[in-house]
Structures are given as C-alpha cells and as structure tokens.
Design an enzyme around this catalytic site. Structure first.
Site, PDB file in Angstrom:
ATOM      1  N   GLU A 170      56.867  87.813  94.552  1.00  0.00           N
ATOM      2  CA  GLU A 170      55.401  87.439  94.684  1.00  0.00           C
ATOM      3  C   GLU A 170      54.586  88.358  95.382  1.00  0.00           C
ATOM      4  O   GLU A 170      53.889  88.447  96.354  1.00  0.00           O
ATOM      5  CB  GLU A 170      55.340  86.193  95.765  1.00  0.00           C
ATOM      6  CG  GLU A 170      55.953  85.073  95.610  1.00  0.00           C
ATOM      7  CD  GLU A 170      55.998  83.850  96.504  1.00  0.00           C
ATOM      8  OE1 GLU A 170      55.424  83.995  97.408  1.00  0.00           O
ATOM      9  OE2 GLU A 170      56.472  82.727  96.119  1.00  0.00           O
ATOM     10  N   GLU A 275      63.091  78.720  90.258  1.00  0.00           N
ATOM     11  CA  GLU A 275      62.855  77.539  91.198  1.00  0.00           C
ATOM     12  C   GLU A 275      62.149  76.494  91.001  1.00  0.00           C
ATOM     13  O   GLU A 275      61.250  75.842  91.294  1.00  0.00           O
ATOM     14  CB  GLU A 275      61.878  78.157  92.189  1.00  0.00           C
ATOM     15  CG  GLU A 275      62.374  79.665  92.741  1.00  0.00           C
ATOM     16  CD  GLU A 275      61.503  80.274  94.043  1.00  0.00           C
ATOM     17  OE1 GLU A 275      60.617  79.633  94.453  1.00  0.00           O
ATOM     18  OE2 GLU A 275      61.617  81.266  94.255  1.00  0.00           O
TER      19      GLU A 275
HETATM   20  C1  XIL Z   1      60.721  77.995 100.587  1.00  0.00           C
HETATM   21  C2  XIL Z   1      61.880  77.355 100.998  1.00  0.00           C
HETATM   22  O1  XIL Z   1      62.264  76.404 100.197  1.00  0.00           O
HETATM   23  C3  XIL Z   1      61.506  76.515 102.576  1.00  0.00           C
HETATM   24  O2  XIL Z   1      62.701  75.872 103.115  1.00  0.00           O
HETATM   25  C4  XIL Z   1      60.940  77.498 103.406  1.00  0.00           C
HETATM   26  O3  XIL Z   1      60.511  77.063 104.627  1.00  0.00           O
HETATM   27  C5  XIL Z   1      59.751  78.267 102.761  1.00  0.00           C
HETATM   28  O4  XIL Z   1      60.301  78.762 101.603  1.00  0.00           O
HETATM   29  N1  XIL Z   1      58.830  80.480  96.709  1.00  0.00           N
HETATM   30  C6  XIL Z   1      60.035  81.049  96.897  1.00  0.00           C
HETATM   31  C7  XIL Z   1      60.781  80.595  97.950  1.00  0.00           C
HETATM   32  O5  XIL Z   1      60.237  82.353  96.507  1.00  0.00           O
HETATM   33  O6  XIL Z   1      61.690  81.137  98.713  1.00  0.00           O
HETATM   34  C8  XIL Z   1      60.181  79.302  98.936  1.00  0.00           C
HETATM   35  O7  XIL Z   1      61.249  78.547  99.447  1.00  0.00           O
HETATM   36  C9  XIL Z   1      59.511  78.405  97.922  1.00  0.00           C
HETATM   37  C10 XIL Z   1      58.455  79.282  97.174  1.00  0.00           C
END
Ligand code: XIL
Length: 389
Positions: A170, A275
C-alpha cells in the site's frame, strides 16, 4: 452414518417400502454433507494456487473448525497479522518469532506455499521505527538501516521456507501519487526500491511482490506498474503484483477486474488476488462524513444482516464470486495465486472494518463453517473450467 443423518425421512421411506431409488433421492434433497464438498485446490488449473489468510489461533492449531477447512481446501496460506512489523519486531532489539515460526511450520506440515505478509507498510508498524532515541524523526540513513536490518533478519530467518513476500504494501494513493507515510517522508521515492533490494539479498530464491488495494483504478494501477518498470530498469527483481481484492457486490466491474489482471501481466510480472473478500454491507463514503452522528448510530444503520444473510443476498454474493472466478479462470495463465482474506465469516476483519462490531458475510464459509452458496458458485466455475475442452 447416512442412515442416522437422514433420520426420520429414511424411516418414512422405508416404511413406505419405496426402496433404494427413493433413499438416494432423499440424500440428494438434503444436499451433500459439508465434508463431502469438493476441495477447491483439487479443481484449480495447474500453476494457480488457492489459499486463505489465517489468524494466530488458526496457525497455533486452536481453531479446529477453520483448521479442517484450510487443510482440506487450500494449498497456500498467508498470515493475517503475525508477520507484520509490530508483531514480529515490537521493540528495537526484540523479535518475537514464535508465532511466526508456528505459522511457517503449519504451512510446511501441509505442503503449502507459505506467504510472507508483509515487510514494509505504514500500518501496524511501531512508532519507534520512525523516531530516534532522542525523540527526533529518523533520518533517511537511519531509517534505511532499520529497514535493512528488519528485512534481512525476518526474510533471512525463513529463507527457503517462505515462498514469496509482500515486500511493500500500500505505498500509493488513489491518484497514483506516493502515499504520505513516514517511510516516504524520511527516505523518499526510492524506499520501495531499497526494500526490494534488501529482500532479494536476504533470500534470492523467494518470490517478491508489491501488494495494494484498488489497483482496478487506472491511476493507482499505473503507479504500481511504474514501480515494476523502475525495479526492472535497475536490475532489481519483482515477481508479481497483488491486487488485494477487497471488493463489494458491485465494485469493481468485471471489466475492471479483467483489465487489472491483463495490465499487470502486460508489465511483465504475474498477477495475484491476495486478500479476496466481498463486503455485503453499506460502505457509502457519505455515511462516513464528519457530520455523521456516532459510531453506534452508524453501526445500527448499516448492520443489515446481523441475524444472517437472507437468501436473496446469498445468491447475489454467489453470483459475484462466480463472476470473479469466471474471470480468474479465463486469465489463469496470467495469475499465480488467489487468496481469501480469512476462512469463515466469523473471523473476517470486515466484521470490524470500516465500522466496528458489525456482522459481515464476505467469505465462502458461514460462521458455523458451513459452505455458502458462494462456495458452490466457485466450485461450479472450477468444474465447468475443468470440464471444458
Ligand atoms: C488487517 C487484518 O485482517 C486485521 O486483523 C488487522 O487488525 C488489520 O489488518 N490490507 C492488508 C491487510 O494488507 O494486512 C489488512 O489486514 C487488511 C487490509
């Protein structure tokens, strides 16, 4: 066992003396028991991995329900949190490797491609990383030294065991500019290049990725693909770009998903969906404006399916997953991995994001671990693909 499961219906059928055909029909009506559903990994095209992010309870073997799903269905895992800087390296001289060691061992024990998420991100990174002992902001040199030390320690520890790393997560804004983060502020534009260089040095065999959300937006995607070009021009390595895939029922469109995959491949790297989840609750930006009363009111107004996802929305979700997998299969030779962000709806991060405490339904398994119509829609796409000439 079957007799027990279909219980009174079978007894009735037997009493009526209708014979075996009727028994078979009755089993059919009940649907296939969950454990007899096909395994997604067995249906995937060659070269395309399928997986899920798992949380610490799951990698510790303390969630039998999710554990059984992961072992049966997937051939790759991602760590939902435990490899993030704040968890594995909470203090300057302290690394907490044990949960990550168990995560890696879990994946290895099941012959899975173990993913590392992530090395450099602005979230879940402790403040000490960006400050000096005297409280001053870290200089470029000092922050680069910390970056190198962290990457070489963590990547080095799992050298040969972690299949691929999200090196930077990101780094770009929606308009394609560099996101304003302490990394960018202290080091400058080349902080990404440095991170890839350090990761390659620490494990020359591991795959290296750039990972971000909303890469279906052309400006943001262009920034990620510029990065690919810069890395290649400097003789540095990048193997794939991951679109996170935190999508809604309507956004992005099928054409936008398709263009994301083909454009990434056009830049000379593989594409991945890293994701994946489909948010079924309202996320209208207007609802998050400053004048919006309280969080409690926001939750009350938007927690639409607290007692379960109704059939119409189940079907909508199924159709959306079917559509997405139709595209993934059409483009399977450009893709190397599809990973869901979570296993069952019970533990999805979308229950707490962007509004805490809601009941979301973004994944293929419900809160009881039962496959949803969305699971069947994905299987139908995979089976149709497998059956195609
Ligand atoms: C999220 C997790 O799922 C949560 O448990 C945590 O509190 C915050 O992060 N993009 C990403 C992930 O790259 O690492 C994130 O994961 C969700 C958004």
């Amino acid at each position: 066992m079957v007799i027990l499961k279909i219980g009174s219906k079978l007894a009735l059928i037997l009493a009526l003396g209708c014979g075996l055909t009727a028994v078979a029909a009755s089993v059919e009506e009940q649907g296939t028991p969950a454990q007899e559903k096909p395994a997604l990994k067995a249906l995937m095209p060659k070269g395309l991995l399928i997986g899920a992010a798992i949380n610490q309870r799951q990698s510790d073997g303390k969630d039998a329900l999710a554990g059984a799903i992961v072992e049966r269905q997937f051939n790759t895992i991602s760590p939902e949190n435990i490899l993030k800087w704040g968890l594995i390296h909470p203090e300057p001289k302290r690394y907490d490797f044990e949960p990550a060691d168990r995560y890696v061992a879990f994946g290895q024990a099941h012959g899975m491609a173990v993913i590392g998420h992530n090395l450099i991100w602005h979230n879940q990174t402790p403040a000490w990383v960006f400050t000096e002992a005297d409280g001053a902001r870290s200089t470029r040199e000092s922050l680069l030294a910390k970056m190198q030390q962290h990457i070489s320690t963590v990547v080095g520890r799992y050298r040969g065991k972690i299949h691929g790393w999200d090196v930077v997560n990101e780094a770009f804004d929606e308009d394609g500019s560099y996101r304003k983060t302490p990394w960018h502020e202290a080091i400058g534009d080349d902080f990404l290049l440095k991170a890839f260089e350090f990761a390659h040095d620490a494990d020359p065999q591991a795959e290296l990725y750039y990972n971000d959300y909303n890469l279906w937006k052309p400006a943001k995607r262009a920034a990620a693909l510029r990065l690919v070009k810069q890395l290649k021009e400097r003789g540095l390595r990048i193997d794939a770009v991951g679109e996170q895939g935190h999508w809604s029922l309507t956004t992005p469109t099928a054409a936008e998903i398709d263009a994301t995959i083909t454009d990434i491949a056009g830049a000379g790297v593989k594409a991945m969906i890293t994701e994946l989840d489909i948010d079924v609750l309202p996320r209208d930006p207007k609802m998050f404006g400053a004048d919006l009363a309280t969080r409690a009111q926001l939750k009350a107004a938007t927690d639409l399916y607290a007692s379960g996802l109704p059939p119409a929305q189940q079907q909508q979700l199924a159709a959306r997953y079917g559509e997405a997998f139709g595209i993934f299969l059409k483009r399977h030779d450009l893709l190397t991995r599809i990973t869901f962000w979570g296993v069952t709806d019970a533990h999805s991060w979308l229950n707490d994001f962007p509004v805490p405490g809601r009941t979301n339904h973004p994944l293929l398994w419900d809160r009881q671990g039962q496959p949803k119509p969305a699971f069947d829609a994905v299987v139908a796409q995979l089976q149709a693909y497998k059956g195609a000439p």
